[in-house]
Scaffold this motif. Structure first.
Motif, mmCIF file in Angstrom:
data_model
loop_
_atom_site.group_PDB
_atom_site.id
_atom_site.type_symbol
_atom_site.label_atom_id
_atom_site.label_comp_id
_atom_site.label_asym_id
_atom_site.label_seq_id
_atom_site.Cartn_x
_atom_site.Cartn_y
_atom_site.Cartn_z
ATOM 1 N N PRO A 110 73.025 87.241 36.503
ATOM 2 C CA PRO A 110 73.620 86.369 35.078
ATOM 3 C C PRO A 110 74.925 87.183 35.158
ATOM 4 O O PRO A 110 75.963 87.220 34.671
ATOM 5 N N LEU A 111 74.876 89.242 34.569
ATOM 6 C CA LEU A 111 75.315 90.137 33.852
ATOM 7 C C LEU A 111 76.865 89.927 35.267
ATOM 8 O O LEU A 111 77.517 89.950 34.668
ATOM 9 N N LEU A 112 76.158 89.528 36.635
ATOM 10 C CA LEU A 112 77.731 89.385 37.088
ATOM 11 C C LEU A 112 78.394 88.689 37.439
ATOM 12 O O LEU A 112 79.746 88.679 37.246
ATOM 13 N N VAL A 113 77.761 87.115 37.358
ATOM 14 C CA VAL A 113 78.317 86.179 37.116
ATOM 15 C C VAL A 113 79.321 85.919 36.314
ATOM 16 O O VAL A 113 80.193 85.297 35.575
ATOM 17 N N LEU A 114 78.880 86.060 35.036
ATOM 18 C CA LEU A 114 79.301 86.280 33.991
ATOM 19 C C LEU A 114 80.437 86.094 33.560
ATOM 20 O O LEU A 114 81.900 85.339 32.667
ATOM 21 N N PRO A 115 81.338 87.178 33.854
ATOM 22 C CA PRO A 115 83.038 88.115 33.877
ATOM 23 C C PRO A 115 83.831 86.801 34.671
ATOM 24 O O PRO A 115 84.706 85.971 34.035
ATOM 25 N N PHE A 116 82.706 86.837 36.146
ATOM 26 C CA PHE A 116 83.220 85.625 36.430
ATOM 27 C C PHE A 116 83.450 84.038 36.261
ATOM 28 O O PHE A 116 84.792 83.744 36.583
ATOM 29 N N ALA A 117 82.440 84.134 35.333
ATOM 30 C CA ALA A 117 83.056 82.430 34.823
ATOM 31 C C ALA A 117 83.940 82.488 33.360
ATOM 32 O O ALA A 117 84.892 81.261 33.446
ATOM 33 N N PHE A 118 84.099 83.455 32.938
ATOM 34 C CA PHE A 118 85.220 83.721 32.197
ATOM 35 C C PHE A 118 86.070 83.597 32.738
ATOM 36 O O PHE A 118 87.141 83.032 32.104
ATOM 37 N N ILE A 119 86.510 84.500 33.849
ATOM 38 C CA ILE A 119 88.011 84.068 34.146
ATOM 39 C C ILE A 119 88.075 83.529 35.112
ATOM 40 O O ILE A 119 89.654 82.825 34.388
ATOM 41 N N GLY A 120 87.212 82.449 35.929
ATOM 42 C CA GLY A 120 87.878 80.821 36.370
ATOM 43 C C GLY A 120 88.491 80.297 35.139
ATOM 44 O O GLY A 120 88.667 79.598 35.201
ATOM 45 N N ARG A 121 87.238 80.470 34.186
ATOM 46 C CA ARG A 121 88.082 79.589 33.154
ATOM 47 C C ARG A 121 88.841 79.767 32.773
ATOM 48 O O ARG A 121 89.962 79.143 32.267
ATOM 49 N N GLY A 122 89.768 81.224 31.960
ATOM 50 C CA GLY A 122 90.451 81.044 31.920
ATOM 51 C C GLY A 122 91.994 80.801 33.125
ATOM 52 O O GLY A 122 92.689 80.356 32.692
ATOM 53 N N ALA A 123 91.757 81.005 34.177
ATOM 54 C CA ALA A 123 92.804 79.865 35.374
ATOM 55 C C ALA A 123 92.540 78.745 35.356
ATOM 56 O O ALA A 123 93.804 78.608 36.063
ATOM 57 N N LEU A 124 91.537 78.326 35.118
ATOM 58 C CA LEU A 124 91.547 76.427 35.176
ATOM 59 C C LEU A 124 92.573 76.078 34.071
ATOM 60 O O LEU A 124 92.765 75.004 34.071
ATOM 61 N N ALA A 125 92.145 77.096 32.802
ATOM 62 C CA ALA A 125 92.140 76.610 31.700
ATOM 63 C C ALA A 125 94.076 76.802 31.919
ATOM 64 O O ALA A 125 95.200 76.407 31.581
#
Length: 589
Positions: free
Chosen positions: A64-79
């Motif tokens: 989960p700690l590795l996945v979390l930053p990728f989720a943040f970055i991915g959401r920023g890119a999609l926004a």
């Protein structure tokens, strides 16, 4: 009124197709961002559950700690992708509508355009079209996301806790209800703002045009106070619109915060053991409660975003109410005869033609009948208001006859031809030729876009302009217009003549081709006209005796009626007119 609003919405929705695939990409990016939100909420809730409740070792938190930053970055890119896609789609729609506006204004012709204030036309083409941007870039994609995102979140929440899902479902309508309440007055205020903007633009433009007169009469300072008053009225109306937008945003934040607080209170009471419903018969652990709370703000976020973009909808509807009648009105002429081949020689026949300008009672042309043979040069004279300009507008296809017929020498009715087909047969030189920002070659190729340099130089030679063009710093590539090479009135008139030579049209219409020119410039024009005449039919308005001597016949108009059609020598003997020869000689002097 309701029917009008529905019509506007249908019109706006139909225009959305011109945005291509970009609106769909915006919606897909927003929906994909919600799927990454689930990953983000799962990672946060898992870390909290393992660390606080399960007291699991730190190594178990690696995923989960590795996945979390990728989720943040991915959401920023999609926004970012959502914003860019919406902007591209709105840009395509605006470009398409603006192109249609220019095309429609061209179809309506200069007579219609002259009846409109230039500031009003500019406001329509630029400000009102730009007012559609927020609707297509933000509001329409957000409408779709207001359906997809809440549904996805409810599908994730209900299996964990039906009571939490029910709270989300019940509280969500408060936000659209608030938008509906605010929207009642928003459109009217936006329309009032558009009207005030148009009024301010017209007033400011008129003041700029009349500034020399105002200065000479010593009233420029008083006029400045009027400009200040008009701008203050616009500022007041703009602030009313902004106050309504800020009030809407505040209410949206209040209702969404209240709903999230209600959900948090319910989950808190479940943890305290005061509530035991909604859990599907099993205990609500920290993971499920935190997962739901992380999702809750994003459940309301699409509705809040829609509310913040709601003013874009009212702004677009206000703009569409003014744009739609212009774009949807029928063309002035039909499209039959669009493939009419331009003949090498062209004559005209007018039979009992009657013309009247819109809104006017007095006839501009009253029973005009005349036969213009192919290759003839006809000069048209008469006092101001005699109908000379009306006759030119009729021949150019900008004015339709109320009665009578206008046809070519071979019997083709001009009103049966498409305007653009007929206008391909016309060469035109007016009193104020248009010099556009661009090179000399660009200005000449308005008449013949495919003309090569050799043809362009020949046209300049025929127009007595080759020597001037050769002396330019960059020749044909010399920029003219704003910020470019200055062009005198005589040079502008000869550039217009060069366009006519380049176009090689069989019918030439001239409006005072030597008016307001010095003797030298007039001599250049006269030589060019002498070269232009052979093989072409020429109709020219003039008050110059020298030009009348180039004409085969002279048409005398007075109050829209034909007083005489004869040679210049014959008219000299007609003292029953107003002595046409003397009239022309006096005006020349």
């Amino acid at each position: 009124m309701k029917k009008d609003t529905l019509t506007l919405r249908r019109w706006l929705a139909a225009r959305a197709r011109q945005g291509g695939v970009w609106p769909r990409i915006a919606v897909l990016a927003g929906s994909a961002s919600t799927l990454l939100l689930f990953v983000q909420a799962w990672a946060i809730a898992t870390v909290a559950q393992h660390m606080v409740i399960d007291e699991a070792p730190f190594t178990s938190l690696a995923v989960p700690l590795l996945v979390l930053p990728f989720a943040f970055i991915g959401r920023g890119a999609l926004a970012w992708l959502k914003t860019e896609a919406g902007t591209h789609g709105a840009l395509l729609v605006r470009q398409s509508i603006r192109h249609e506006l220019f095309q429609r204004i061209g179809e309506l012709g200069p007579l219609w355009a002259r009846r409109q204030h230039s500031a009003t036309l500019g406001n329509r083409v630029w400000d009102q079209v730009d007012a559609l941007h927020g609707y297509y870039a933000d509001y329409r994609p957000q409408v779709m996301l207001c359906v997809t995102i809440p549904v996805l979140i409810l599908l994730a929440v209900f299996p964990l806790n039906w009571a939490a899902g029910l709270i989300l479902l019940i509280t969500a309508p408060f936000i659209p209800l608030n938008m509906a309440m605010v929207g009642i007055g928003a459109k009217q205020r936006q329309q009032a703002q558009f009207r005030e903007m148009t009024r301010m633009s017209r007033h400011f433009l008129d003041t700029l045009r009349g500034l020399p007169t105002l200065k000479l009469f010593g009233v420029s300072r008083a006029q400045a106070d009027v400009v200040h008053e008009v701008s203050e009225n616009f500022r007041t109306r703009t602030m009313r619109v902004l106050r309504l937008a800020f009030l809407s945003s505040t209410l949206l934040e209040f209702f969404s915060s209240l709903s999230i607080a209600l959900l948090a209170i319910y989950i808190g009471f479940v943890y305290l053991g005061h509530f035991d419903f909604g859990t599907w018969g099993r205990e609500l652990d920290l993971f499920a409660g935190l997962f739901i709370l992380v999702l809750a703000p994003d459940f309301y976020q699409p509705l809040r975003d829609l509310g913040s973009h709601y003013h874009a909808k009212t702004e677009a509807e206000a703009a569409a109410e003014d744009l739609m009648p212009l774009l949807e009105s029928s063309a002035v002429n039909g499209s039959n005869g669009s493939d009419w081949p331009v003949p090498e020689c062209l004559g005209l026949t007018l039979e009992n033609v009657i013309c009247r300008y819109p809104g006017q009672q007095v006839l501009a042309l009253d029973g005009v009948s005349i036969d213009i043979r192919p290759g003839d040069t006809l000069a048209v004279i008469g006092p101001s208001g005699a109908g000379k300009t009306t006759l030119l507008n009729l021949l150019m296809g900008f004015l339709s006859p109320e009665a009578g017929t206008l046809m070519t020498h071979d019997g083709t009715r001009i009103d049966a031809l498409a305007p653009e087909a007929w206008q391909h047969a016309i060469g035109w030189v007016g009193q104020h030729p248009a010099i556009l920002s661009g090179t000399l070659a660009d200005n000449l190729r308005l008449a013949a876009p495919d003309a090569d340099d050799k043809a362009v130089w020949q046209a300049l030679e025929d127009a007595d302009l080759a020597e001037w063009a050769n002396a330019l710093p960059q020749g044909l590539a010399t920029p003219l217009g704003a910020g470019g090479q200055p062009v005198s009135g005589g040079q502008a008139r000869r550039i217009a003549l060069a366009r006519v030579f380049l176009r090689q049209a069989p019918l030439i219409l001239l409006d005072e081709p030597t008016a307001s020119l010095d003797r030298d410039s007039e001599a250049h024009i006269m030589r060019a006209l002498a070269r232009l005449k052979p093989g072409r039919t020429v109709v020219m308005l003039t008050h110059r005796l020298d030009l009348l001597q180039l004409a085969d016949r002279v048409l005398v108009l007075d109050r829209g009626r034909v007083r005489a059609v004869d040679t210049l020598d014959a008219l000299r003997t007609r003292h029953d007119l107003f002595d046409a020869t003397r009239f022309v000689e006096d005006s020349h002097a």
